[in-house]
Design a protein around this motif. Structure first.
Motif, short mmCIF file in Angstrom:
data_model
loop_
_atom_site.label_atom_id
_atom_site.label_comp_id
_atom_site.label_asym_id
_atom_site.label_seq_id
_atom_site.Cartn_x
_atom_site.Cartn_y
_atom_site.Cartn_z
N GLY A 70 -22.91 -3.20 4.31
CA GLY A 70 -23.34 -4.64 3.94
C GLY A 70 -23.04 -5.14 2.31
N VAL A 71 -22.32 -5.02 1.67
CA VAL A 71 -21.93 -5.20 0.37
C VAL A 71 -20.71 -5.53 0.28
N GLN A 72 -20.40 -6.81 0.02
CA GLN A 72 -19.33 -7.04 -0.53
C GLN A 72 -18.53 -7.63 -2.51
N PRO A 73 -18.80 -6.43 -2.55
CA PRO A 73 -18.47 -6.46 -3.78
C PRO A 73 -17.25 -7.38 -4.53
N ASN A 74 -16.96 -7.70 -5.92
CA ASN A 74 -16.11 -8.42 -7.01
C ASN A 74 -15.73 -7.20 -7.59
N LEU A 75 -13.81 -7.05 -7.91
CA LEU A 75 -13.65 -6.36 -8.49
C LEU A 75 -12.33 -7.41 -9.56
N ALA A 76 -12.65 -6.55 -10.81
CA ALA A 76 -12.29 -6.97 -11.94
C ALA A 76 -11.25 -5.76 -12.84
N GLY A 77 -10.01 -6.37 -13.01
CA GLY A 77 -9.02 -5.21 -13.95
C GLY A 77 -8.18 -5.90 -14.08
N LYS A 78 -7.15 -5.85 -14.86
CA LYS A 78 -5.82 -5.87 -15.12
C LYS A 78 -4.82 -5.71 -14.38
N LEU A 79 -4.00 -6.65 -13.80
CA LEU A 79 -3.21 -6.15 -13.03
C LEU A 79 -1.82 -5.16 -13.65
N VAL A 80 -1.41 -4.16 -12.76
CA VAL A 80 -1.01 -3.12 -13.11
C VAL A 80 0.50 -3.17 -12.42
N ARG A 81 0.79 -3.35 -11.23
CA ARG A 81 0.95 -3.21 -10.36
C ARG A 81 1.33 -4.22 -9.29
N VAL A 82 2.13 -5.17 -8.64
CA VAL A 82 1.94 -5.11 -7.24
C VAL A 82 3.06 -5.07 -6.08
N SER A 83 3.02 -4.74 -5.28
CA SER A 83 3.89 -4.04 -4.28
C SER A 83 4.55 -5.56 -3.86
N ALA A 84 5.87 -4.97 -2.95
CA ALA A 84 6.59 -6.32 -2.33
C ALA A 84 5.60 -6.86 -1.14
N LEU A 85 5.89 -7.54 -0.15
CA LEU A 85 5.05 -8.63 0.07
C LEU A 85 5.86 -7.75 1.54
N VAL A 86 5.24 -7.24 2.26
CA VAL A 86 5.75 -6.73 3.84
C VAL A 86 5.84 -7.22 5.51
N ARG A 87 6.46 -7.99 5.31
CA ARG A 87 6.20 -8.90 6.71
C ARG A 87 6.55 -8.11 8.11
N SER A 88 6.02 -7.87 8.97
CA SER A 88 6.33 -7.21 10.46
C SER A 88 5.76 -8.46 11.51
N GLN A 89 6.01 -7.99 12.65
CA GLN A 89 5.81 -8.27 13.94
C GLN A 89 4.06 -9.12 13.83
N LYS A 90 3.30 -8.21 13.91
CA LYS A 90 1.95 -8.38 13.64
C LYS A 90 1.67 -9.45 12.78
N LYS A 91 2.03 -8.65 11.21
CA LYS A 91 1.59 -9.26 10.14
C LYS A 91 2.09 -8.78 9.62
N ALA A 92 1.46 -9.37 7.96
CA ALA A 92 2.54 -9.48 6.94
C ALA A 92 1.25 -8.84 5.74
N HIS A 93 1.99 -8.46 4.93
CA HIS A 93 0.70 -7.83 3.84
C HIS A 93 1.18 -7.38 2.78
N PHE A 94 0.44 -7.48 1.03
CA PHE A 94 0.73 -7.18 0.44
C PHE A 94 -0.12 -5.93 -0.08
N VAL A 95 -0.18 -5.36 -1.55
CA VAL A 95 -0.55 -4.07 -2.40
C VAL A 95 -0.99 -4.50 -3.64
N LEU A 96 -1.86 -5.01 -4.45
CA LEU A 96 -1.92 -5.25 -5.69
C LEU A 96 -2.70 -3.89 -6.38
N SER A 97 -2.67 -3.46 -7.37
CA SER A 97 -3.61 -2.56 -8.47
C SER A 97 -3.97 -3.12 -9.94
N LEU A 98 -5.57 -3.18 -9.64
CA LEU A 98 -6.04 -3.21 -10.68
C LEU A 98 -6.27 -2.18 -11.86
N GLY A 99 -5.78 -2.16 -12.89
CA GLY A 99 -6.84 -0.45 -13.79
C GLY A 99 -7.82 -1.43 -14.47
#
Length: 1265
Positions: free
Chosen positions: A269-298
């Motif tokens: 029941g909790v949706q917290p907020n995350l803060a940090g420095k952007l360490v890495r961002v992945s490629a934007l992956v598109r598939s037939q169902k949906k697209a997504h990407f991953v970012l990393s905060l440090g």
């Protein structure tokens, strides 16, 4: 809002206000310089239609029309407060900008700058251009110099672009957002690229001062151009962004967020907020169902922890363009999910999440108690194979790539469809392992990129020499600068193959070294076959189960070996999230180039060069024998030779690819590509010729073939001493062709519209078919005999040109009609027309000449063919009296019912199946002459047929004309080709040898007549020489079919070891054999020196020829000896020549040379020994030392000794002269006289003499001693 400084006309359009006097703005030209620049660009530059049209309208309104008086009329606005007209809105925003201090914006109003809409760019702007309204001329010139000496800068236009930034494409729903950014106005929408997107810009109206427009290629009618925004846009309306939160935002930092993933129940029941420095961002992956990407905060430290966040909400995909590594962000309303099929628990965004810049004063750390039970740690993921090509090689051969970050500039495009570029002139960049659809239009020379977590692979092999940078899904490609260069004009074929290259990576799972080789191989294939043999889009089309790609089919045999199909597919989540990192680029092996696809012209030139480089006359002649050959014999031996090159002899191995065609000029089969053609000899499989004409026009790929080079040399070598001097070679030619089995080849059909190039028909010979249903008529016939393809004379029809016609290339076939004429009904043939005499054998003679000789290689006896004539039905087309028939009277004598001349537009098809009558169970075995008839002296059997293996081939030069012959006489002898063959007979284990001569008009000989090959010779003319030897000659009626090619590795079978008495028994003895025997006596010995040119005697090295002098004063030695040998079963007279005489006499090379030098003075020494069978012969003086030495030597036990003799019969086996019967002979044994029957002496020619290894090898002779 501030009011507009201009006025509007009656139509609501803003008019230019009175020109105020303003001070010059730093960095901007004044109006005069601007007008001057505009005039220069208009007169000297090449302006596009869109800019030209807009500029003309603006000049007319701004500079030519009289200025209207300003009216106090407010601008028109929409209910929401936004202006209805983009032009009015722009002027309003710019006037507000002037009030806020942006003085250059007012300067823009003073310039004759037209507005341009998105629709105008898409419709009228056909050339790349750029617009820099905030730049001076010097600034633009400095920017344009970045194109370098080899690049062309984008031409500058003065256009005002106004639009809204959005991430919605057209009227798509929010769920269909894919992370792209667009510029939209009332007329249309365009894809755009920009650096440093601010999410607050989306949905707002902007003026774009600096931008570039790149239209689609001219051939791509359905494509769209795109914009490159080179600087931050200027907002037209003031920002309505709400201020920051009134209270600090509670946030979690990466270390706490990472620990929180392992606590049960803390996040319900909790949706917290995350803060940090952007360490890495992945490629934007598109598939037939949906697209997504991953970012990393440090937390900012290199060794600190970081947490990954998955972004897959469609409306949040545009964050990927706004993120900047190294900056700090806050992500709100996150939740924890478990990825389906994996054990990972990760943070992910929710629909209510926002991306905010991190401001320390606006956030506070959220305090959580983490004392509850921990979840089990995620199990260590199993090792993932890095690439399917690694195989089971040794660990020492596996290399590891280096993961690094790199910033550089693109300096070249290696292959845009394959995603290959050049970085900084030294590195190769491969973007194929990421989905870079949006960057494909942007990346060109001059673009600056930042590559994060990119793999560096060095020494990948496969023909790639430079190091390669290749980002996987784990890394990111960040655009850091646009290019000022005008993109090169991309042709249609250069843009083909994008989907096929993606298929190689994402479906075939190729490792990087193999992928780089595959892309280069496809480029080679496109250069070989496109566009004449195949279209580029056909060769490089996407492969589907029902429609495979020809390019992938050509590479599949190699790829299946190096990268077997069925490998594990890439998993984006594991590739991005898994630690340690695993991807196809992490491990690799250096690839040895597996094969090459040379063009036919390259293959032909390389084969010719290698053949002449390997040509050495000394290797063509046995060294001991060459010193005894005359000049004529020497030049005849080196006049023809051949060389076979196999694909394995080249590195890398060569693969043959071409389109099969039938030549209408030479009547042979050819392989063709864009660079040329190469004759070929094809067998369906062993002993079976190619009979199906549907192979014409098909794409052929084979790895097993023989490249044959036949060398023809005209030379005048005086003797063997000059063989190494190339100056005696007068002329040299080479015939290059290919031979292979169709069973070893991959056959791919080619679309029909492209087959006209393979049929070799001239344009006027192409049949013109009607637009309606395809109308054809045909008739079946059984082929019984085919004649040779030679030049023949034909009668001139009445009324034709009275000039003597030249012989034309043609051939005849004879056979029988099977049924009547059939007409095509749809896609099937209708029933044959009834004939009056069904049971009568309707023999027919078909004449093929002109372009119809292209069917020569497909017609073979024993097969049923369909003769097809296109066009409307013609009565009696295949009947007697038809338009293609010839007069009947000569045919009655030959026994044919009709004779047809096959027209150029007619085609032939091999027929089989239900259309062939069942009564035709005809054996397709080729007729052969019996061995008795072949070797008999009966002149009635003048035409013979047999199968044989070719043992040797030589060129017989014409005999020199006698001195009494008149120059230019009609009786001139021509050169011919001599084949020595071993006739095959199932009932005869010992194959008799036969000579076959090929003369004009059959020269040059057909392809494939090489030593070691097997062939069928039909209807050769048998002749008997004056020495009662049987030989054969080619006739116009001769049919030749090559049954097999020479073996790739020469196998020398040992000669059969026999007793001499076996040569006298019934049957057919071997032509060559060996026997252990004893030299009984020497009959004669002759040593002489003759002229190498005219063979006249040469005492003291001077030619004794009378009447004329020889061109060279070169003498050679010759020797011969006649022996009597026996092995206890029979006696034989053996003739040994030249170097074999030294072996018989038991002399070493130095002694033999001294003996020959002692004979040079008299020029000749001939000895005759008394004994049975001796013939009177003049000899040298008896008291000479040389004569005494030779007589003593020939009667000594050093000569009369046991030997192993290899021999051949002096006369080839035949039954022209019957064997002599045994004769009574009287012998005196002491006081008794014995009378017995003695067999005639066998006459043999020595091939070699060897000393016996042990006594048992003496055979029957050892038993008689």
């Amino acid at each position: 809002m501030g009011r507009c400084s201009g006025a509007t006309n009656q139509g609501g359009c803003v008019q230019a206000p009175e020109r105020p006097r303003l001070l010059p703005v730093p960095g901007m030209p004044d109006r005069k310089s601007s007008r001057k620049e505009a005039e220069v660009q208009e007169s000297g530059g090449c302006r596009s239609s869109c800019a030209h049209r807009c500029a003309q309208g603006a000049r007319r309104r701004r500079w030519e029309e009289p200025e209207a008086q300003p009216r106090p009329r407010p601008p028109m606005t929409s209910p929401s407060g936004l202006p209805v007209s983009p032009r009015a809105a722009a002027v309003r925003g710019l006037s507000q900008g002037v009030a806020s201090g942006a003085s250059w914006r007012l300067t823009l109003l003073r310039l004759p700058t037209p507005f341009v809409s998105v629709q105008d760019l898409k419709t009228h702007q056909n050339l790349p251009c750029c617009s820099h309204l905030s730049w001076s001329s010097s600034t633009y010139q400095a920017w344009a110099q970045g194109a370098g000496p080899n690049g062309t800068p984008l031409p500058r236009e003065r256009l005002l672009l106004l639009g809204t930034l959005t991430d919605l494409s057209g009227d798509l729903e929010q769920e269909c957002r894919k992370g792209d950014v667009y510029v939209k106005d009332n007329t249309g929408i365009l894809t755009c690229e920009l650096i440093g997107l601010d999410l607050s810009w989306l949905g707002r109206l902007f003026l774009f001062p600096n931008w570039s427009y790149l239209p689609p290629a001219r051939w791509n009618a359905s494509g769209e151009g795109h914009l490159e925004l080179l600087s931050a846009p200027v907002p037209v309306c003031p920002s309505t962004a709400s201020p920051g939160p009134p209270t600090p935002l509670p946030v979690l930092y990466p270390e706490t967020a990472s620990r929180l993933l392992r606590h049960r129940g803390k996040l319900r029941g909790v949706q917290p907020n995350l803060a940090g420095k952007l360490v890495r961002v992945s490629a934007l992956v598109r598939s037939q169902k949906k697209a997504h990407f991953v970012l990393s905060l440090g937390d900012g430290s290199p060794t600190g922890s970081h947490v990954s966040i998955v972004v897959q909400i469609p409306a949040q995909l545009v964050w990927h363009r706004a993120l900047w590594p190294g900056r700090s962000y806050v992500l709100t309303a996150l939740r924890v999910v478990r990825i389906r099929g994996h054990c990972y628990r990760v943070w992910t965004t929710s629909p209510s999440s926002h991306l905010l810049p991190l401001k320390p004063e606006c956030v506070r750390e959220l305090e959580l108690e983490l004392d509850g039970p921990l979840l089990e740690a995620d199990p260590m993921p199993p090792p993932v194979p890095s690439s399917s090509q690694d195989g089971d090689g040794e660990p020492a051969l596996v290399r590891h790539s280096t993961l690094l970050s790199y910033s550089g500039k693109v300096t070249g495009v290696l292959s845009q469809p394959a995603g290959l570029y050049e970085m900084d002139g030294q590195l190769a960049l491969c973007l194929a392992y990421q989905q870079f659809h949006s960057l494909r239009k942007v990346v060109r020379p001059g673009v600056s990129l930042e590559l994060q977590d990119v793999h560096l692979l060095q020494s990948v092999g496969g023909g790639t020499r430079r190091p390669v940078l290749a980002p996987c899904l784990h890394g990111a490609i960040l655009l850091r600068g646009f290019s000022c260069q005008k993109p090169e004009t991309q042709s249609f074929y250069q843009a083909q193959g994008t989907s096929l290259f993606e298929q190689l990576v994402w479906e075939r799972q190729l490792g990087l070294p193999l992928y780089l080789w595959a892309t280069r191989a496809l480029e080679e294939l496109a250069g070989k076959l496109c566009p004449h043999m195949l279209r580029h889009h056909q060769l490089l089309q996407h492969s589907t189960p029902g429609n495979p790609s020809p390019g992938l089919q050509l590479l599949a045999p190699v790829l299946d070996v190096l990268s077997p199909p069925g490998s594990m597919r890439r998993n984006a989540h594991k590739e991005i999230l898994e630690e340690p990192h695993h991807c196809p680029l992490q491990k690799y092996m250096r690839l040895q180039t597996p094969c090459s696809f040379p063009t036919l012209a390259t293959l032909k030139d390389e084969g010719r060069c290698r053949a002449w480089a390997a040509f050495d006359p000394k290797t063509l002649l046995p060294l001991p024998e060459s010193s005894y050959l005359t000049s004529c014999q020497l030049n005849q031996r080196v006049s023809w030779s051949w060389l076979t090159l196999l694909p394995a002899t080249s590195h890398p191995a060569q693969i043959l690819i071409g389109v099969l065609a039938a030549s209408s000029h030479k009547g042979c089969l050819q392989l063709r590509d864009k660079t040329g053609s190469l004759p070929c000899l094809i067998l369906a499989k062993h002993s079976q010729p190619v009979t199906d004409s549907r192979f014409i026009g098909c794409l052929v790929r084979t790895e097993k073939f023989q490249l044959v080079i036949e060398r023809n040399v005209r030379s005048n070598f005086p003797s063997c001493k000059e063989l190494s001097m190339t100056g005696f070679i007068q002329k040299q030619q080479a015939r290059v062709y290919i031979q292979f089995f169709l069973a070893d080849a991959l056959i791919l059909p080619v679309p029909r519209p492209l087959l006209h190039s393979a049929t070799s028909l001239p344009p006027q010979a192409e049949p013109t078919l009607p637009d309606g249903p395809h109308v054809e008529q045909s008739r079946l016939f059984l082929l019984s005999h085919k004649e040779a393809l030679v030049k023949r004379n034909f009668c001139v029809p009445p009324g034709a040109n009275p000039e003597v016609p030249k012989p034309i290339l043609s051939f005849h076939v004879s056979g029988s009609w099977l049924g009547g004429t059939q007409r095509k009904e749809g896609s099937v043939w209708g029933p044959p027309e009834p004939k009056g005499e069904e049971n009568k054998d309707q023999k027919v003679l078909l004449i093929f000449r002109g372009s119809s000789v292209r069917w020569f290689e497909f017609l073979h006896p024993g097969h049923v063919y369909r003769l097809v004539a296109p066009g409307p039905p013609t009565p009696l087309l295949f009947e007697e009296g038809g338009p293609s028939c010839i007069p009947q009277r000569p045919l009655e004598l030959a026994g044919y019912a009709s004779c047809l001349t096959v027209q150029e537009a007619w085609t032939l098809e091999l027929e089989s199946g239900p259309d062939v009558p069942a009564v035709l169970d005809t054996s397709r075995a080729l007729p052969k002459t019996s061995m008795d008839d072949l070797l008999s002296g009966n002149s009635a059997d003048c035409l013979v047929s047999f199968s044989a293996e070719i043992l040797s081939r030589s060129l017989c030069e014409p005999f020199p004309a006698p001195f009494w012959a008149k120059p230019g006489g009609t009786r001139t002898s021509r050169a011919s080709v001599k084949l020595t063959v071993a006739v095959e007979d199932a009932d005869c284990p010992c194959r008799p040898h036969l000579d076959i001569y090929i003369k004009e008009p059959h020269l040059p000989p057909p392809l494939g007549l090489l030593p070691g090959a097997r062939a069928y010779f039909g209807q050769l003319e048998k002749k008997i020489s004056r020495f009662h030897n049987i030989y054969c000659c080619f006739r116009p009626s001769t049919y030749l079919q090559v049954l097999s090619f020479p073996p790739e590795t020469a196998i020398s079978a040992p000669l059969p070891h026999i007793f001499l008495a076996e040569l006298l028994q019934g049957g057919r003895p071997p032509f060559q054999a060996s026997a252990s025997c004893h030299i009984v006596s020497v009959f004669s010995l002759q040593l002489l020196w003759v002229c190498a040119h005219c063979t006249s005697l040469c005492p003291q090295g001077r030619c004794t020829r009378q009447g004329s002098t020889c061109p060279t004063q070169t003498s050679i030695s010759q020797a011969s000896i006649r022996l009597l040998v026996e092995d206890g079963t029979a006696e034989a007279v053996v003739t040994c020549r030249n170097h074999h005489v030294a072996t018989v006499l038991g002399l070493c090379p130095s002694e033999w040379t001294s003996l020959l030098e002692s004979v040079r003075g008299p020029g000749k020494v001939a000895l005759q020994f008394t004994g049975p069978g001796a013939q009177p012969e003049s000899s040298a003086r008896v008291d000479e030392p040389l004569t005494l030495f030779l007589r003593t030597l020939c009667t000594s036990f050093s000569v009369l000794r046991p030997v192993v003799l290899s021999f051949e019969l002096e006369r080839k086996p035949s039954m022209v002269i019957p064997l002599e019967p045994p004769q009574l002979q009287r012998f005196q044994c002491g006081e008794r006289t014995l009378l017995t029957r003695v067999n005639p002496k066998i006459r043999l020619s020595c091939l070699s003499i060897q000393e016996p290894k042990h006594a048992s090898s003496l055979g029957a002779f050892s038993l008689s001693c």
